[in-house]
Write a protein that holds these residues in place. Structure first.
Motif, PDB file in Angstrom:
ATOM      1  N   ARG A 128      -7.729  -7.204  -0.479  1.00 13.78           N
ATOM      2  CA  ARG A 128      -7.918  -8.361   0.387  1.00 13.78           C
ATOM      3  C   ARG A 128      -6.586  -8.867   0.917  1.00 13.78           C
ATOM      4  O   ARG A 128      -6.444  -9.151   2.115  1.00 13.78           O
ATOM      5  CB  ARG A 128      -8.628  -9.481  -0.381  1.00 13.78           C
ATOM      6  N   ARG A 129      -5.581  -8.955   0.029  1.00 12.46           N
ATOM      7  CA  ARG A 129      -4.276  -9.483   0.444  1.00 12.46           C
ATOM      8  C   ARG A 129      -3.457  -8.470   1.238  1.00 12.46           C
ATOM      9  O   ARG A 129      -2.784  -8.828   2.205  1.00 12.46           O
ATOM     10  CB  ARG A 129      -3.459  -9.880  -0.798  1.00 12.46           C
ATOM     11  N   TYR A 130      -3.492  -7.222   0.783  1.00  8.78           N
ATOM     12  CA  TYR A 130      -2.628  -6.177   1.357  1.00  8.78           C
ATOM     13  C   TYR A 130      -3.490  -4.976   1.738  1.00  8.78           C
ATOM     14  O   TYR A 130      -3.477  -3.936   1.066  1.00  8.78           O
ATOM     15  CB  TYR A 130      -1.553  -5.778   0.345  1.00  8.78           C
ATOM     16  N   PRO A 131      -4.262  -5.100   2.807  1.00  9.01           N
ATOM     17  CA  PRO A 131      -5.241  -4.070   3.151  1.00  9.01           C
ATOM     18  C   PRO A 131      -4.632  -2.755   3.615  1.00  9.01           C
ATOM     19  O   PRO A 131      -5.356  -1.773   3.766  1.00  9.01           O
ATOM     20  CB  PRO A 131      -6.049  -4.732   4.273  1.00  9.01           C
ATOM     21  N   GLY A 132      -3.340  -2.714   3.805  1.00  9.40           N
ATOM     22  CA  GLY A 132      -2.714  -1.480   4.276  1.00  9.40           C
ATOM     23  C   GLY A 132      -2.491  -0.440   3.210  1.00  9.40           C
ATOM     24  O   GLY A 132      -2.004   0.659   3.496  1.00  9.40           O
ATOM     25  N   MET A 133      -2.827  -0.767   1.937  1.00 10.25           N
ATOM     26  CA  MET A 133      -2.646   0.233   0.884  1.00 10.25           C
ATOM     27  C   MET A 133      -3.865   0.261  -0.029  1.00 10.25           C
ATOM     28  O   MET A 133      -4.578  -0.730  -0.177  1.00 10.25           O
ATOM     29  CB  MET A 133      -1.370  -0.035   0.089  1.00 10.25           C
ATOM     30  N   THR A 238       0.382  -5.815   9.268  1.00  8.75           N
ATOM     31  CA  THR A 238       0.013  -5.943   7.858  1.00  8.75           C
ATOM     32  C   THR A 238       1.223  -5.890   6.946  1.00  8.75           C
ATOM     33  O   THR A 238       1.258  -6.538   5.893  1.00  8.75           O
ATOM     34  CB  THR A 238      -0.972  -4.812   7.482  1.00  8.75           C
ATOM     35  N   PHE A 239       2.220  -5.115   7.341  1.00  2.70           N
ATOM     36  CA  PHE A 239       3.377  -4.882   6.484  1.00  2.70           C
ATOM     37  C   PHE A 239       4.578  -5.748   6.869  1.00  2.70           C
ATOM     38  O   PHE A 239       5.694  -5.485   6.429  1.00  2.70           O
ATOM     39  CB  PHE A 239       3.763  -3.400   6.525  1.00  2.70           C
ATOM     40  N   ASP A 240       4.367  -6.756   7.695  1.00  2.00           N
ATOM     41  CA  ASP A 240       5.464  -7.644   8.072  1.00  2.00           C
ATOM     42  C   ASP A 240       5.987  -8.377   6.835  1.00  2.00           C
ATOM     43  O   ASP A 240       5.236  -8.679   5.901  1.00  2.00           O
ATOM     44  CB  ASP A 240       4.975  -8.658   9.105  1.00  2.00           C
ATOM     45  N   VAL A 241       7.283  -8.674   6.826  1.00  2.00           N
ATOM     46  CA  VAL A 241       7.894  -9.312   5.666  1.00  2.00           C
ATOM     47  C   VAL A 241       7.288 -10.679   5.376  1.00  2.00           C
ATOM     48  O   VAL A 241       7.362 -11.172   4.233  1.00  2.00           O
ATOM     49  CB  VAL A 241       9.432  -9.413   5.855  1.00  2.00           C
ATOM     50  N   SER A 242       6.657 -11.294   6.346  1.00  2.00           N
ATOM     51  CA  SER A 242       5.996 -12.579   6.115  1.00  2.00           C
ATOM     52  C   SER A 242       4.649 -12.424   5.418  1.00  2.00           C
ATOM     53  O   SER A 242       4.066 -13.412   4.961  1.00  2.00           O
ATOM     54  CB  SER A 242       5.804 -13.316   7.445  1.00  2.00           C
ATOM     55  N   ARG A 243       4.156 -11.174   5.324  1.00  2.00           N
ATOM     56  CA  ARG A 243       2.827 -10.936   4.755  1.00  2.00           C
ATOM     57  C   ARG A 243       2.828  -9.946   3.595  1.00  2.00           C
ATOM     58  O   ARG A 243       1.857  -9.902   2.825  1.00  2.00           O
ATOM     59  CB  ARG A 243       1.881 -10.379   5.834  1.00  2.00           C
ATOM     60  N   PHE A 244       3.865  -9.138   3.486  1.00  2.00           N
ATOM     61  CA  PHE A 244       3.842  -8.020   2.537  1.00  2.00           C
ATOM     62  C   PHE A 244       5.067  -8.097   1.627  1.00  2.00           C
ATOM     63  O   PHE A 244       6.181  -8.364   2.098  1.00  2.00           O
ATOM     64  CB  PHE A 244       3.827  -6.694   3.306  1.00  2.00           C
ATOM     65  N   PRO A 245       4.899  -7.857   0.322  1.00  4.37           N
ATOM     66  CA  PRO A 245       6.034  -7.933  -0.603  1.00  4.37           C
ATOM     67  C   PRO A 245       6.757  -6.596  -0.713  1.00  4.37           C
ATOM     68  O   PRO A 245       6.339  -5.589  -0.127  1.00  4.37           O
ATOM     69  CB  PRO A 245       5.335  -8.263  -1.930  1.00  4.37           C
ATOM     70  N   THR A 246       7.831  -6.579  -1.438  1.00  3.87           N
ATOM     71  CA  THR A 246       8.396  -5.318  -1.888  1.00  3.87           C
ATOM     72  C   THR A 246       7.486  -4.776  -2.988  1.00  3.87           C
ATOM     73  O   THR A 246       6.795  -5.533  -3.674  1.00  3.87           O
ATOM     74  CB  THR A 246       9.827  -5.488  -2.415  1.00  3.87           C
ATOM     75  N   ILE A 247       7.455  -3.453  -3.152  1.00  2.44           N
ATOM     76  CA  ILE A 247       6.507  -2.852  -4.103  1.00  2.44           C
ATOM     77  C   ILE A 247       7.207  -1.817  -4.972  1.00  2.44           C
ATOM     78  O   ILE A 247       8.153  -1.147  -4.542  1.00  2.44           O
ATOM     79  CB  ILE A 247       5.309  -2.202  -3.384  1.00  2.44           C
ATOM     80  N   ILE A 248       6.723  -1.674  -6.205  1.00  2.00           N
ATOM     81  CA  ILE A 248       7.221  -0.660  -7.132  1.00  2.00           C
ATOM     82  C   ILE A 248       6.051  -0.185  -7.985  1.00  2.00           C
ATOM     83  O   ILE A 248       5.296  -0.987  -8.526  1.00  2.00           O
ATOM     84  CB  ILE A 248       8.310  -1.207  -8.078  1.00  2.00           C
ATOM     85  N   THR A 249       5.882   1.128  -8.098  1.00  2.22           N
ATOM     86  CA  THR A 249       4.895   1.689  -9.012  1.00  2.22           C
ATOM     87  C   THR A 249       5.413   3.010  -9.565  1.00  2.22           C
ATOM     88  O   THR A 249       6.121   3.746  -8.874  1.00  2.22           O
ATOM     89  CB  THR A 249       3.531   1.906  -8.350  1.00  2.22           C
ATOM     90  N   GLU A 250       5.055   3.278 -10.793  1.00  3.58           N
ATOM     91  CA  GLU A 250       5.381   4.573 -11.406  1.00  3.58           C
ATOM     92  C   GLU A 250       4.122   5.419 -11.568  1.00  3.58           C
ATOM     93  O   GLU A 250       4.153   6.444 -12.231  1.00  3.58           O
ATOM     94  CB  GLU A 250       6.066   4.349 -12.758  1.00  3.58           C
TER      95      GLU A 250
END
Length: 386
Positions: A128-133, A238-250
């Motif tokens: 819902r928050r980050y529909p691009g992934m 969707t991925f603008d810095v005002s809407r999308f955080p930095t991300i990290i996953t292993e």
């Protein structure tokens, strides 16, 4: 031309982010300091170039990093005020993985222990928050609300400019050919010699080849990483810095560690990268084949980021210098205490640089840092050759 008889309080060799931060702290404290780099500045041959880096407070079970990051945030604010430019964009850092993923669980535990504001949610809320992934439904998402983006190139330049403002001497385009230890340390370049009461070696990927010449054998491995930028589909932002955080996953695609940043550099392009790459000699960085890195990233983007075109729009390169435990060396030379070594930042040194620079400046001037330095000692590798 420098006076060859002049003696600096400290000579810092290497004007990447760690060396520049160190020189800044030293000059700010009133020391007579020389900062010297082998290449004309600015350059993109080491590990400190580029426009953006992730910063965050949580480091899983490694509490010593979280304590350092608390001060790093404060020191970044001071540098921002001094240079008059925004160096930090607060957009959050989203760490995620399967419910039992040690990295994600450790991040949540760390944020709780240190009372760092965060949110935890499942895959439905993520979409819902980050529909691009899209990631599996059993994934857990932990949002560090204090995380975000460092404007890397501006931060590097700010350290260097403020260093000069505080009276420091900056020399570029002069590679160190030899280091002569002694009560006064001599740094020899092809053109001249520089002398200092102490020296800090912040050599980046070149540390692996140089340190054995002064009797220090650290298991350092330079690695060439591929920095990939992916184009957003459509005009959703969707991925603008005002809407999308930095991300990290292993946990992405067979447990490959990836990280990403929102659109802050190229218009409409998102930076998502694999946290690994082929081993490399920094003087022959383009001699290695990194097509497998791009192929792996294409597969991850196609599977997990439907909001992005799975063909990279731009690719760039960077070099990590890895240690076996992924922790850097911040220590005195075992025989010459006026030689300080900073090496092996393993791809996560930029965010730590404000406080690492302070620690290195203390080591170079006979002070004792307030942090537990046992994690960063040379002796943990037991490979000195004096």
């Amino acid at each position: 031309m420098e006076n060859s008889r002049e003696v600096y309080d400290v000579v810092v060799v290497g004007a990447g982010i760690e060396g520049s931060a160190t020189a800044y702290h030293l000059a700010k404290s009133g020391k007579h300091v020389l900062l010297v780099d082998q290449f004309p500045l600015p350059h993109s041959r080491g590990s400190s170039h580029g426009q953006s880096r992730i910063t965050r407070k949580a480091y899983g079970p490694q509490d010593f990093y979280t304590r350092m990051m608390d001060e790093a945030y404060r020191l970044t604010e001071v540098l921002q005020a001094e240079c008059g430019e925004q160096l930090f964009i607060k957009c959050g850092t989203l760490v995620f993985g399967r419910y039992d993923d040690p990295f994600t669980v450790g991040t949540e535990d760390c944020l709780r222990r240190f009372n760092v504001p965060f949110e935890k949610f499942g895959s439905a809320e993520q979409r819902r928050r980050y529909p691009g992934m899209e990631f599996p439904k059993d994934f857990t998402f932990v949002l560090d609300k204090t995380g975000g983006v460092l404007r890397a190139d501006k931060m590097l330049q700010a350290f260097q400019k403020q260093f000069v403002r505080y009276g420091g001497v900056l020399v570029d385009g002069e590679p160190m050919k030899e280091l002569l230890p002694g009560e006064i340390v001599t740094v020899r370049t092809p053109r001249r010699m520089f002398r200092g009461r102490s020296v800090v070696l912040a050599l980046g990927p070149w540390a692996a080849n140089f340190l054995p010449t002064i009797g220090v054998d650290i298991p350092l491995q330079p690695t060439r990483t591929l920095v990939c930028y992916w184009r957003e589909r459509g005009c959703s932002r969707t991925f603008d810095v005002s809407r999308f955080p930095t991300i990290i996953t292993e946990n992405a695609n067979e447990s490959h560690h990836i990280y990403g940043l929102p659109v802050v550099e190229y218009p409409g392009l998102v930076k998502i990268c694999l946290h690994t790459g082929p081993d490399v000699d920094p003087d022959r960085r383009d001699a290695v084949d990194s097509r497998w890195v791009e192929d792996r990233m294409r597969a991850i983007i196609a599977q997990n980021f439907p909001g992005l075109d799975p063909t990279p729009a731009v690719t760039e390169t960077c070099i990590y210098t890895m240690t076996p435990d992924h922790d850097p060396v911040l220590d005195h030379h075992p025989a010459w205490k006026n030689i300080v070594i900073a090496a092996g930042f393993s791809g996560h040194g930029f965010k730590l640089s404000p406080v690492v620079g302070k620690v290195l400046s203390q080591l170079a001037t006979g002070q004792t840092p307030e942090y537990d330095m046992s994690h960063f000692r040379l002796a943990r590798f037991h490979k000195h050759k004096l």
